[in-house]
Scaffold this motif. Structure first.
Motif, PDB file in Angstrom:
ATOM      1  N   TYR A   1       0.897  -1.131   0.070  1.00  0.00           N
ATOM      2  CA  TYR A   1      -0.077   0.006  -0.025  1.00  0.00           C
ATOM      3  C   TYR A   1       0.883   1.388  -0.113  1.00  0.00           C
ATOM      4  O   TYR A   1       0.335   2.337   0.145  1.00  0.00           O
ATOM      5  N   ASP A   2       2.091   1.075  -0.261  1.00  0.00           N
ATOM      6  CA  ASP A   2       3.058   2.300  -0.063  1.00  0.00           C
ATOM      7  C   ASP A   2       2.824   3.053   1.125  1.00  0.00           C
ATOM      8  O   ASP A   2       2.778   4.256   1.127  1.00  0.00           O
ATOM      9  N   ILE A   3       2.822   2.510   2.201  1.00  0.00           N
ATOM     10  CA  ILE A   3       2.751   3.523   3.496  1.00  0.00           C
ATOM     11  C   ILE A   3       3.933   3.735   4.026  1.00  0.00           C
ATOM     12  O   ILE A   3       4.958   2.734   4.232  1.00  0.00           O
ATOM     13  N   PRO A   4       4.370   4.980   4.244  1.00  0.00           N
ATOM     14  CA  PRO A   4       5.586   5.455   4.705  1.00  0.00           C
ATOM     15  C   PRO A   4       5.812   4.799   6.164  1.00  0.00           C
ATOM     16  O   PRO A   4       5.046   4.927   7.159  1.00  0.00           O
ATOM     17  N   SER A   5       7.019   4.137   6.154  1.00  0.00           N
ATOM     18  CA  SER A   5       7.225   3.427   7.363  1.00  0.00           C
ATOM     19  C   SER A   5       8.636   3.575   7.659  1.00  0.00           C
ATOM     20  O   SER A   5       9.680   3.656   6.858  1.00  0.00           O
ATOM     21  N   ALA A   6       9.018   3.241   8.982  1.00  0.00           N
ATOM     22  CA  ALA A   6      10.547   3.091   9.599  1.00  0.00           C
ATOM     23  C   ALA A   6      10.546   1.800  10.362  1.00  0.00           C
ATOM     24  O   ALA A   6       9.463   1.619  11.081  1.00  0.00           O
ATOM     25  N   THR A   7      11.535   1.329  10.349  1.00  0.00           N
ATOM     26  CA  THR A   7      11.914   0.045  11.291  1.00  0.00           C
ATOM     27  C   THR A   7      12.833   0.575  12.455  1.00  0.00           C
ATOM     28  O   THR A   7      13.688   1.306  12.286  1.00  0.00           O
ATOM     29  N   LEU A   8      12.051   0.476  13.547  1.00  0.00           N
ATOM     30  CA  LEU A   8      13.233   0.929  14.970  1.00  0.00           C
ATOM     31  C   LEU A   8      13.542  -0.200  15.569  1.00  0.00           C
ATOM     32  O   LEU A   8      12.845  -1.179  15.939  1.00  0.00           O
ATOM     33  N   HIS A   9      14.757  -0.403  15.682  1.00  0.00           N
ATOM     34  CA  HIS A   9      15.752  -1.378  16.433  1.00  0.00           C
ATOM     35  C   HIS A   9      16.274  -1.014  17.741  1.00  0.00           C
ATOM     36  O   HIS A   9      16.754   0.229  17.858  1.00  0.00           O
ATOM     37  N   VAL A  10      15.882  -1.718  18.609  1.00  0.00           N
ATOM     38  CA  VAL A  10      16.046  -1.435  20.067  1.00  0.00           C
ATOM     39  C   VAL A  10      17.711  -1.896  20.443  1.00  0.00           C
ATOM     40  O   VAL A  10      18.058  -1.921  21.443  1.00  0.00           O
ATOM     41  N   MET A  11      18.117  -2.902  19.667  1.00  0.00           N
ATOM     42  CA  MET A  11      19.292  -3.387  19.871  1.00  0.00           C
ATOM     43  C   MET A  11      20.310  -3.518  18.667  1.00  0.00           C
ATOM     44  O   MET A  11      19.906  -3.830  17.644  1.00  0.00           O
ATOM     45  N   PRO A  12      21.482  -3.413  18.927  1.00  0.00           N
ATOM     46  CA  PRO A  12      22.615  -3.725  17.758  1.00  0.00           C
ATOM     47  C   PRO A  12      22.518  -4.977  17.351  1.00  0.00           C
ATOM     48  O   PRO A  12      23.170  -5.291  16.356  1.00  0.00           O
ATOM     49  N   PHE A  13      22.273  -6.064  18.235  1.00  0.00           N
ATOM     50  CA  PHE A  13      22.379  -7.492  17.690  1.00  0.00           C
ATOM     51  C   PHE A  13      21.580  -7.765  16.087  1.00  0.00           C
ATOM     52  O   PHE A  13      22.197  -8.665  15.416  1.00  0.00           O
TER      53      PHE A  13
END
Length: 428
Positions: free
Chosen positions: A116-128
């Motif tokens: 659907y072409d939804i603007p999105s960000a991935t949030l990482h809480v850990m460097p792993f």
């Protein structure tokens, strides 16, 4: 949208709370048991599965296996992916402007971004979960010696990913993608990152940025967000306990652990050997022997931001949220890793003279007491912990920085025309 335990979900609640204060409407989509915390923060809530679904995952002993622990949580992620993807699509079809911030396991968000072409960000809480050939993370169940070149360790990590993760996760994921008209995924740990924005919630002094990290990654810092947890303030009996004697040791094995009885039995033996007071944090009954001796108190939960600055050391599983709270308090840590990122966090603490690690098999009273004695009396450890505390104190609030990046993503979406037409018209 976040899938995981407290350490994975609480940063999303904090981010939503701050965005709400900036005038945005915010919904948290997360496992059902997090509804009360989300609503206390003023957020709308969309449950991912039922409370029974989540408890079935958390209660599996396999969840705490170093090599296979990912399977129950990945099963849960796969089980809610299609419904959450379609929910996001239906919301967008009603003309609602959406910006989605998702955890790596929120696969429904990535599917919706593609469909659907939804603007999105991935949030990482850990460097792993961030791959790199120059600084590969330490994988659970794969203890590779540091004398091996980084490129070799990265190659072995990728091999383990290909042999263990891919065959288990890619067939059902690609079957779903085929039904949705999407091309197959080759590498899960590449695909789950949004190609437009990644928010890394850990500082550069803890995990140095690498040249081969994705170009869309923005490194922010540790979010200290335990005030959004089960209990926002310390219980009166804990306040009284802390005021009645020396700074205690704090033992916790995480919010989701159901098999922590051996850990807490060793904790009591350590206290007998050292003569130290202790706080035992275990949310589930049956993990701690009763009655407790004098100088020991047990609670289901306590806000670590209030407890740890008045404590001597933290002994725990190695979850990144717990690590960050001890760094902010400036106290040494002994990590007894279980699965997931715990081994990698323990390595980073050890490399920076901020703590030590012991395997569960080696976590025995005599040995653990010796290591704690060294950590508590080593000037180098005290200096490193003081430096970490100072860095944490002077760092800008990463939640505010994350909000800025999310709003920037929203602005760019309107500019490039990926927001719903009704929204774009109303902005003109």
């Amino acid at each position: 949208m976040a899938i995981g335990t407290h350490g994975d979900v609480l940063p999303f609640i904090a981010l939503g709370h701050r965005l709400l204060a900036r005038g945005h409407g915010v919904t948290l989509a997360a496992p059902a048991p997090f509804e009360a915390m989300a609503r206390r923060a003023g957020l709308f809530f969309q449950p991912l599965g039922t409370a029974a679904d989540y408890e079935a995952v958390i209660g599996q002993p396999e969840l705490w296996h170093p090599r296979w622990g990912f399977r129950p949580m990945f099963d849960f992620a796969m089980g809610v992916a299609e419904t959450t993807c379609l929910w996001l699509g239906a919301t967008r079809a009603r003309g609602v402007e959406q910006i989605v911030v998702a955890s790596p396991l929120a696969w429904g968000a990535r599917l919706a971004q593609e469909l659907y072409d939804i603007p999105s960000a991935t949030l990482h809480v850990m460097p792993f979960l961030i791959e790199s050939r120059s600084d590969p993370p330490g994988l659970p169940g794969l203890p590779l010696p540091r004398i091996l070149p980084a490129s070799w360790r990265a190659w072995l990590n990728q091999g383990a990913d290909k042999m263990a993760v891919g065959p288990f996760t890619l067939p059902p994921l690609n079957a779903l993608r085929q039904r949705l008209g999407l091309d197959p995924v080759i590498r899960l740990r590449h695909w789950w990152n949004s190609p437009t924005r990644m928010l890394l919630m850990f500082p550069d002094w803890y995990a140095a940025p690498q040249a081969d990290w994705p170009a869309q990654a923005v490194q922010l810092g540790f979010p200290l967000v335990d005030r959004f947890g089960d209990v926002p303030a310390m219980a009166p009996e804990l306040e009284a306990f802390l005021a009645a004697g020396d700074a205690p040791l704090v033992f916790t094995y995480g919010s989701a652990m159901r098999q922590g009885a051996p850990f807490f039995a060793t904790a009591l033996a350590i206290c007998r050997r050292t003569g130290r007071r202790a706080v035992l944090l275990a949310p589930q009954d049956g993990q701690i022997p009763k009655p407790l001796p004098p100088g020991i108190i047990q609670l289901p939960y306590a806000p670590l931001s209030a407890l740890l600055p008045r404590s001597a050391a933290l002994i725990h599983h190695g979850g990144v949220g717990t690590v960050a709270q001890a760094l902010a308090a400036g106290i040494p840590q002994l990590v007894v890793p279980v699965a997931f990122d715990h081994f990698d966090e323990g390595r980073r603490l050890k490399d920076r003279t901020l703590g030590a690690t012991l395997s569960r098999r080696a976590f025995r009273p005599a040995r653990a007491a010796r290591i704690l004695g060294r950590l508590l009396n080593d000037p180098a450890v005290a200096h490193a912990c003081a430096q970490a505390k100072a860095r944490m104190a002077k760092s800008p609030d990463p939640i505010i920085a994350a909000c800025d990046r999310v709003e920037e993503l929203a602005f760019l979406a309107v500019e490039r025309g990926s927001a719903p037409k009704a929204t774009r018209a109303s902005r003109r």
